[in-house]
Design a protein around this motif. Structure first.
Motif, PDB file in Angstrom:
ATOM      1  N   UNK A  51     116.725  48.165   0.333  1.00  0.00           N
ATOM      2  CA  UNK A  51     115.337  47.779   0.562  1.00  0.00           C
ATOM      3  C   UNK A  51     114.923  46.617  -0.334  1.00  0.00           C
ATOM      4  N   UNK A  52     115.355  46.643  -1.585  1.00  0.00           N
ATOM      5  CA  UNK A  52     115.004  45.568  -2.519  1.00  0.00           C
ATOM      6  C   UNK A  52     115.593  44.240  -2.037  1.00  0.00           C
ATOM      7  N   UNK A  53     116.846  44.276  -1.615  1.00  0.00           N
ATOM      8  CA  UNK A  53     117.493  43.040  -1.141  1.00  0.00           C
ATOM      9  C   UNK A  53     116.826  42.537   0.135  1.00  0.00           C
ATOM     10  N   UNK A  54     116.468  43.508   1.009  1.00  0.00           N
ATOM     11  CA  UNK A  54     115.780  43.141   2.253  1.00  0.00           C
ATOM     12  C   UNK A  54     114.421  42.492   1.952  1.00  0.00           C
ATOM     13  N   UNK A  55     113.664  43.131   1.040  1.00  0.00           N
ATOM     14  CA  UNK A  55     112.331  42.609   0.728  1.00  0.00           C
ATOM     15  C   UNK A  55     112.426  41.229   0.073  1.00  0.00           C
ATOM     16  N   UNK A  56     113.441  41.059  -0.773  1.00  0.00           N
ATOM     17  CA  UNK A  56     113.640  39.772  -1.440  1.00  0.00           C
ATOM     18  C   UNK A  56     113.787  38.657  -0.389  1.00  0.00           C
ATOM     19  N   UNK A  57     114.629  38.935   0.621  1.00  0.00           N
ATOM     20  CA  UNK A  57     114.871  37.970   1.682  1.00  0.00           C
ATOM     21  C   UNK A  57     113.592  37.704   2.495  1.00  0.00           C
ATOM     22  N   UNK A  58     112.890  38.815   2.801  1.00  0.00           N
ATOM     23  CA  UNK A  58     111.657  38.689   3.597  1.00  0.00           C
ATOM     24  C   UNK A  58     110.623  37.813   2.882  1.00  0.00           C
ATOM     25  N   UNK A  59     110.407  38.083   1.598  1.00  0.00           N
ATOM     26  CA  UNK A  59     109.400  37.317   0.854  1.00  0.00           C
ATOM     27  C   UNK A  59     109.786  35.841   0.807  1.00  0.00           C
ATOM     28  N   UNK A  60     111.102  35.591   0.616  1.00  0.00           N
ATOM     29  CA  UNK A  60     111.576  34.208   0.568  1.00  0.00           C
ATOM     30  C   UNK A  60     111.322  33.509   1.913  1.00  0.00           C
ATOM     31  N   UNK A  61     111.671  34.226   3.006  1.00  0.00           N
ATOM     32  CA  UNK A  61     111.487  33.633   4.344  1.00  0.00           C
ATOM     33  C   UNK A  61     110.012  33.349   4.620  1.00  0.00           C
ATOM     34  N   UNK A  62     109.144  34.286   4.229  1.00  0.00           N
ATOM     35  CA  UNK A  62     107.702  34.082   4.456  1.00  0.00           C
ATOM     36  C   UNK A  62     107.226  32.837   3.715  1.00  0.00           C
ATOM     37  N   UNK A  63     107.627  32.716   2.450  1.00  0.00           N
ATOM     38  CA  UNK A  63     107.187  31.554   1.670  1.00  0.00           C
ATOM     39  C   UNK A  63     107.807  30.269   2.216  1.00  0.00           C
ATOM     40  N   UNK A  64     109.084  30.340   2.582  1.00  0.00           N
ATOM     41  CA  UNK A  64     109.752  29.127   3.083  1.00  0.00           C
ATOM     42  C   UNK A  64     109.161  28.656   4.406  1.00  0.00           C
ATOM     43  N   UNK A  65     108.523  29.576   5.142  1.00  0.00           N
ATOM     44  CA  UNK A  65     107.881  29.144   6.394  1.00  0.00           C
ATOM     45  C   UNK A  65     106.427  28.738   6.152  1.00  0.00           C
ATOM     46  N   UNK A  66     106.064  28.526   4.897  1.00  0.00           N
ATOM     47  CA  UNK A  66     104.773  27.926   4.585  1.00  0.00           C
ATOM     48  C   UNK A  66     103.675  28.910   4.220  1.00  0.00           C
ATOM     49  N   UNK A  67     104.007  30.200   4.199  1.00  0.00           N
ATOM     50  CA  UNK A  67     102.976  31.193   3.929  1.00  0.00           C
ATOM     51  C   UNK A  67     102.688  31.330   2.431  1.00  0.00           C
ATOM     52  N   UNK A  68     101.468  31.773   2.164  1.00  0.00           N
ATOM     53  CA  UNK A  68     101.078  32.120   0.798  1.00  0.00           C
ATOM     54  C   UNK A  68     101.372  33.608   0.619  1.00  0.00           C
ATOM     55  N   UNK A  69     102.252  33.944  -0.316  1.00  0.00           N
ATOM     56  CA  UNK A  69     102.684  35.330  -0.505  1.00  0.00           C
ATOM     57  C   UNK A  69     102.282  35.773  -1.916  1.00  0.00           C
ATOM     58  N   UNK A  70     101.526  36.867  -1.976  1.00  0.00           N
ATOM     59  CA  UNK A  70     101.015  37.354  -3.269  1.00  0.00           C
ATOM     60  C   UNK A  70     101.435  38.814  -3.424  1.00  0.00           C
TER      61      UNK A  70
END
Ligand SMILES: Nc1ncnc2c1ncn2[C@@H]1O[C@H](COP(=O)(O)OP(=O)(O)OP(=O)(O)O)[C@@H](O)[C@H]1O
Length: 249
Positions: free
Chosen positions: A171-190
């Motif tokens: 789950x940690x590895x999955x979430x790490x990837x998800x957060x990175x993808x969200x930010x890389x697609x221009x999103x603001x992630x907090x």
């Protein structure tokens, strides 16, 4: 992008206690394309700040701007997708609902269709337990379900309160990837978190709160400074981090 300007939040005395002011003049810009982690000891105002950023609670004073309009203001008709997706509390589920029903219900409340709920369920890896009732979910499953709710409608800003709690290594590895993808697609992630080792690996920016004020902010390298680790830097910047068992107001 979400901008907080001079945010103060006071909770009035509802149970015979003195008023509590967990946030005292917090200003910070959370940029697009960044994963920004909000750090700080227990009770130092992280969840309160996230609630103000999402518009779930109004500040006593100060202002929050989300991509322009204040949170809670209706989207302009041509705005693409939802403004802010949020996951603030694993207990905000009906225990008798299945995971799929919970998400479809959230989707319907946002004017989204059932297919969007089902897509998010798949995205967070919960297809196998989609028809189980939420009361039987583990903490890690509840975290995934909450994250799915935050992703409904593909929002431009994503706010997550301690999503790492209870996740196994997959789950940690999955979430790490998800957060990175969200930010890389221009999103603001907090993201609020206590997991400093993970923060050090994955944050673009951090905001460290202490007693309701900004103790430090910047990139991980800037906040770490000369210290060997982010943990060492936090212990130095917030001296009461060092081994106190006591929770303070
Ligand atoms: N609705 C409320 N009414 C009264 N006091 C509140 C309310 N919500 C939060 N507080 C108080 O505000 C302070 C900050 O709480 P908050 O949940 O923002 O801290 P936190 O940094 O997220 O803590 P933790 O790391 O333990 O999750 C605490 O003293 C808490 O008791």
């Amino acid at each position: 992008m979400i901008t907080a300007t001079d945010l103060t939040c006071t909770f009035r005395n509802l149970s015979g206690r003195h008023p509590v002011t967990p946030l005292r003049g917090v200003s910070h810009t959370f940029p697009d394309s960044h994963v920004t982690y909000v750090l700080g000891l227990n009770g130092t105002g992280k969840s309160t700040l996230l609630r103000l950023l999402c518009g779930v609670r109004r500040p006593t004073s100060g202002r929050v701007l989300v991509d322009g309009p204040a949170p809670g203001a209706p989207d302009s008709p041509d705005a693409p997708g939802r403004v802010t997706g949020m996951f603030l509390d694993t207990t905000a589920v009906h225990p008798g609902h299945t995971g799929r029903r919970h998400l479809r219900w959230l989707a319907a409340a946002s004017g989204l269709d059932a297919a969007e709920a089902d897509r998010r369920l798949t995205q967070v890896g919960l297809d196998a337990v989609a028809t189980d009732t939420v009361s039987g979910y583990s903490l890690g499953m509840l975290q995934r379900l909450g994250i799915a709710g935050a992703l409904l409608g593909d929002p431009r800003n994503v706010v997550l309160d301690e999503p790492l709690n209870g996740l196994d290594i997959a789950g940690v590895l999955w979430l790490r990837r998800l957060l990175r993808d969200l930010a890389d697609s221009g999103r603001c992630v907090i993201v609020a978190s206590h997991h400093l080792a993970e923060v050090e690996k994955t944050a673009d920016s951090v905001l460290l709160l202490e007693a309701g004020r900004v103790a430090a902010s910047g990139t991980v390298a800037e906040v770490r400074g000369e210290h060997a680790s982010l943990e060492d830097a936090v212990v130095t910047l917030v001296p009461r981090s060092a081994g106190s068992a006591e929770v303070r107001r």
